[in-house]
Design a protein around this motif. Structure first.
Motif, mmCIF file in Angstrom:
data_model
loop_
_atom_site.group_PDB
_atom_site.id
_atom_site.type_symbol
_atom_site.label_atom_id
_atom_site.label_comp_id
_atom_site.label_asym_id
_atom_site.label_seq_id
_atom_site.Cartn_x
_atom_site.Cartn_y
_atom_site.Cartn_z
ATOM 1 N N LYS A 59 -0.948 4.281 2.237
ATOM 2 C CA LYS A 59 -1.175 4.365 0.796
ATOM 3 C C LYS A 59 -1.480 5.802 0.379
ATOM 4 C CE LYS A 59 -2.490 -0.404 0.068
ATOM 5 N NZ LYS A 59 -3.589 -1.364 0.155
ATOM 6 N N ASP A 67 -2.760 0.850 6.852
ATOM 7 C CA ASP A 67 -2.578 0.549 5.433
ATOM 8 C C ASP A 67 -3.138 1.685 4.561
ATOM 9 O OD1 ASP A 67 -1.526 -1.531 3.717
ATOM 10 O OD2 ASP A 67 -3.560 -1.921 3.034
ATOM 11 N N ARG A 68 -4.345 2.126 4.914
ATOM 12 C CA ARG A 68 -4.970 3.226 4.144
ATOM 13 C C ARG A 68 -4.140 4.497 4.247
ATOM 14 N NH1 ARG A 68 -9.655 1.460 6.525
ATOM 15 N NH2 ARG A 68 -9.668 3.205 8.001
ATOM 16 N N ASP A 117 -1.638 -4.634 2.709
ATOM 17 C CA ASP A 117 -0.546 -4.791 1.737
ATOM 18 C C ASP A 117 0.808 -4.330 2.258
ATOM 19 O OD1 ASP A 117 -2.226 -5.763 -0.325
ATOM 20 O OD2 ASP A 117 -2.970 -3.714 -0.623
#
Lengths: 89, 452
Positions: free
Chosen positions: B105, B101-102, B142
């Motif tokens: 992003k 996720d990191r 997310d």
């Protein structure tokens, strides 16, 4: 590099002149033009050469889009390749 | 020289018929990131993804501008995490999902896929940990998508995994109850999953793939719909020819974008996935194509035949237009993401049973379907098993992305927003499949001869 400029909108005086002078300002050479007006609707397609243009096609796309908005027209420049890919084998 | 008609035809496809490149997906192998320490492995994963995909979004935007063709999504797919994380000494893979996720992003992509396990013939310890981690992993991140392959034509169906996935989907829905069970929109259960699919939520980078590749998914239901309006009332031969020609053009455009992205990112070109992927926008619907063929509403008798023709013609037209076709390639029928499907489901014309029949001939399966929140886990598992069986026997990919929307009943609507759209909650059969799912074990692989 060759690109296609398309101009679409309601017909009025001076559209061709405005677009051509804008292209000239950026050293873009027009190789071919076709233009029709159907029921007040103006459509122009130009084959242009952007070799001498200092801007990238991406930047020119922004400039033309902005100019189009000011004159209530849709003006865009796209690399010729995409049309060739879709319509020629 | 191109003529004005051809140029204006392309402009109209882009402006009025929603022609776009749906996604440029960079597939990245994470096999080199395996490590016994979770922390080290996650750092390696983050570093590798952000290094490889550093220029992905920027390059996509540049191509978009120069060619004047919208590129809706830029995405990343990675090696199934169950393989990468297997070396780590831990009982939860949630930190791996958070690292994905990191990294995603940081690179600015829309989604990252690959929180996945391939368990068609059985589950390793790592596969079990991954599946157990899915509810927390997908609800606490997310843009991470997950998938589990529970069956294949060669291996049969792992019914233990099917039972487990029914419970996993229910758990994930409960954890994202406030958003209508949105977490389940990021989880796909496959049979015969493909290794080079660029579309979410089922994308992962298979182990048979190269270190890093660029896969492109094209779309254009609106263009096909528009083309069919010109051949109203003509026989099906004409319909099929029209779809083939249109699919050819769309795919040529996708191929050009794929080659350009591959060159600029100095990454090998993988495949073009020539799928008709609808969106909730008016005029970008697969259901409306089927209706244009002469059906009063999608779901009427004849829908399966219409979809079979569409799916086949799209493949035939596209296959010659690209040097390498792969992924799922065909027509998608996600209910919530297709304006016409939503309308058909809401009116009661399109039922779960009809959708299941349609999945026999479309490119994927039961996609983005909302069912009542009180649907038992075993019923969900049974739906997964039915769908996997269709894929297994027909040697095709099938997938299920189902959302048991917590607290919602038939007649309600679940809003997901954006490309995921909104899904009317559809009824499931009320009869129990409990004892069937409790058996566990494996459904053997089917015969590949004596086909009748």
């Amino acid at each position: 590099m060759k690109a296609i400029v398309t101009v679409i909108g309601k017909d009025r005086v001076g559209i061709t002149a405005a677009v051509c002078s804008l292209l000239a300002q950026h050293n873009i050479n027009i190789l071919d033009i076709t233009q029709t007006v159907l029921q007040d609707f103006f459509t122009m397609v130009m084959l242009v050469d952007t070799t001498a243009c200092a801007e990238s096609i991406g930047t020119m796309a922004d400039i033309l889009e902005q100019a189009g908005k000011e004159q209530e027209l849709s003006i865009r420049i796209q690399r010729e390749d995409i049309f060739h890919a879709m319509h020629r084998i | 020289m191109l003529n004005q008609h051809e140029i204006m035809q392309t402009i109209q496809m882009i402006d009025q018929q929603h022609l776009d490149v749906r996604t440029i997906t960079m597939g990245i192998s994470l096999l080199s990131c395996a490590h016994s320490s979770v922390e080290t492995a996650c750092t390696k994963i983050y570093d590798k993804i952000t290094r490889y995909a550093e220029r992905l979004v920027q390059t996509g935007e540049e191509i978009e501008k120069e060619f004047g063709i919208p590129i809706v999504n830029k995405r990343i797919s990675v090696t199934p995490i169950a393989l990468v994380a297997a070396a780590a000494e831990t009982d939860s893979y949630v930190p791996f999902a958070q690292a994905l996720d990191r990294a995603a992003k940081t690179t600015g992509v829309n989604f990252i896929g690959g929180f996945s396990a391939l368990v068609q013939k059985g589950m390793t310890d790592a596969d079990r940990i991954l599946i157990r981690s899915i509810p927390e992993a997908l609800s606490s991140t997310d843009i991470v998508c997950g998938s589990v392959n529970v069956g294949s034509t060669k291996a049969g169906i792992d019914m233990d995994a099917v039972a487990l996935m029914g419970r996993t989907i229910k758990d994930l829905a409960a954890r994202t109850a406030e958003q209508g069970g949105f977490g389940c929109a990021k989880l796909v259960v496959f049979c015969n999953a493909v290794e080079d699919n660029p579309f979410m939520a089922g994308a992962f980078h298979g182990v048979g793939e190269a270190e890093c590749v660029i896969n492109v998914g094209v779309s254009g239901p609106g263009v096909v719909y528009h083309a069919l309006q010109d051949v109203k009332g003509k026989p099906f031969d004409v319909v099929a020819e029209t779809i083939k020609k249109t699919a050819f053009r769309i795919t040529r455009m996708g191929q050009l974008v794929a080659q350009e992205a591959s060159r600029r990112l100095d990454t090998p070109f993988g495949i073009v996935d020539l799928s008709l992927a609808p969106t909730p926008a008016i005029g970008d619907s697969v259901a409306r194509i089927l209706e244009e063929m002469g059906l009063e509403v999608c779901g009427a008798h004849g829908t399966t035949a219409a979809l079979a023709l569409l799916n086949d013609a799209v493949k035939k037209g596209g296959v010659m237009a690209s040097s390498s076709v792969g992924g799922l390639s065909g027509a998608f029928i996600p209910v919530s993401e297709d304006e016409g499907m939503i309308a058909a489901a809401r009116s009661g014309a399109l039922t779960l049973d009809k959708l299941e029949a349609m999945t026999c001939v479309c490119s994927v399966g039961l996609d983005m379907i909302a069912v009542p929140g009180d649907t038992p886990a075993e019923t969900i598992s049974a739906i997964l098993a039915d769908e996997a069986a269709i894929g297994m026997v027909n040697s095709k990919t099938t997938a299920v992305r189902i959302i048991p929307a917590p607290g919602r009943a038939v007649g309600d609507t679940v809003e997901f927003g954006g490309l995921l759209g909104s899904a009317p909650v559809q009824p499931v059969h009320p009869f129990s499949s409990l004892d069937f799912i409790r058996r566990g074990g494996r459904i053997p692989a089917p015969m590949q001869s004596l086909k009748n």
